[in-house]
Design an enzyme around this catalytic site. Structure first.
Site, mmCIF file in Angstrom:
data_model
loop_
_atom_site.group_PDB
_atom_site.id
_atom_site.type_symbol
_atom_site.label_atom_id
_atom_site.label_comp_id
_atom_site.label_asym_id
_atom_site.label_seq_id
_atom_site.Cartn_x
_atom_site.Cartn_y
_atom_site.Cartn_z
ATOM 1 C CB THR A 1 19.764 12.477 6.670
ATOM 2 O OG1 THR A 1 20.505 13.645 6.365
ATOM 3 C CG2 THR A 1 19.683 12.452 8.122
ATOM 4 C CD GLU B 1 18.970 17.102 6.226
ATOM 5 O OE1 GLU B 1 19.875 16.105 6.492
ATOM 6 O OE2 GLU B 1 18.666 18.109 6.961
#
Length: 317
Positions: free
Chosen positions: A212, A260
């Site tokens: 991420t 994220e």
């Protein structure tokens, strides 16, 4: 589009213009009505359209510590205003000294002496000057003295978001805080966006097979409620379908709240140090802690599949 910060940035040979003043946080559909009207009027009169806004938000100066979560940073607002046809944006540093300007002084110093207003376009509840003592009625009387028109546009469009409440930045912030990003998008006319620089986190996503981009958001950003969302990650001029996680990562006893974004089906992305944007399309599920790591991985796989479907459906619509 020209961008000025402070009255001293305005060109000395600046001529007449049509002006609208406000915080315009989010540039939502109600704001768009006012700005479009100002642009249309400017075209009719053959002069530029100027938006005057403030930094920081006036409430932070008048009531320190009360800065509202921001729906869009100034550079994003300027981009949205440029898309509406605005010719110049003036960002006035809102200081304690500036907050003490009387409505009459504000008119002279900003609208008359610097912007040479030919017309001023505002919403019906517009207030300005020391202790917000100025309103559109006062502005109209000043217009007669200083030769500018005042036009009032009703920005309170009603929609399904927020149970039919009038569109407003306050309502949009509430919907974002509740995780209702679809309701917020109805008011904004586009998905809610969060921006920032990609920084190194714990890198657990990479270890789990879902790397991420950990976005260090800008100060005072309006961040959606904790949970998983479908949306897009914008980086290097590309919009990538994404599964977005907001929260403290309770699976690993995290304490810091993060945003994220996992770029779906993308391999080998290196976004560290880049300024990126994350658009929120839809809420998928709330934040949760799972009994085992395998259960978490299974759920993450389901989340990505759901996000892929939601983004594909939106892009096909």
């Amino acid at each position: 589009m020209q961008r000025w910060r402070g009255l001293e940035d305005i060109p000395q040979d600046w001529g007449r213009s049509v002006v609208t003043i406000g915080s315009y946080d989010g540039v939502h559909r109600g704001h768009q009505l006012i700005i479009r009207h100002a642009v249309d009027r400017a075209r009719e009169l053959g002069v530029p359209a100027v938006v005057v806004t403030f930094d920081p938000h006036p409430s932070e100066v008048v009531r320190p510590g009360s800065h509202p979560p921001l729906l869009a940073p100034h550079h994003r607002r300027a981009e949205l205003m440029a898309d509406l046809g605005v010719d110049a944006v003036l960002i006035l540093p809102f200081t304690s000294e500036f907050s003490k300007l009387s409505p009459a002084d504000f008119v002279v110093k900003v609208l008359v002496d610097k912007l040479h207003a030919k017309a001023v376009v505002e919403g019906p509840n517009f207030r300005f000057g020391h202790k917000a003592a100025g309103n559109v009625e006062f502005l109209a009387t000043q217009g007669k003295t200083y030769d500018f028109e005042v036009e009032v546009v009703d920005l309170y469009v009603r929609g399904e978001a927020g149970g039919g409440e009038p569109f407003s930045s306050t309502l949009t912030r509430r919907l974002v805080a509740e995780g209702d990003v679809e309701g917020a998008a109805e008011i904004l006319g586009r998905p809610h966006r969060v921006e920032g620089v990609v920084v190194r986190g714990a890198q657990r996503g990479r270890e789990l097979g879902f790397p991420t981009a950990n976005v260090e958001t800008l100060p005072h950003t309006a961040i959606p409620a904790d949970g998983v969302y479908a949306g897009w990650l914008h980086a290097q001029g590309e919009a990538m379908p994404a599964a977005i996680s907001v929260g403290t990562n309770p699976q690993f006893d995290g304490t810091e709240r993060t945003v994220e974004a996992y770029a779906i089906d993308r391999v080998g992305l290196d976004l560290y140090g880049l300024h990126v944007a994350v658009d929120f399309l839809a809420f998928v599920r709330g934040q949760a802690k799972f009994e085992t790591l395998d259960a978490l991985l299974e759920q993450m796989g389901q989340d990505v599949h759901k996000c892929r479907e939601l983004v594909a459906a939106e892009e096909a619509a």
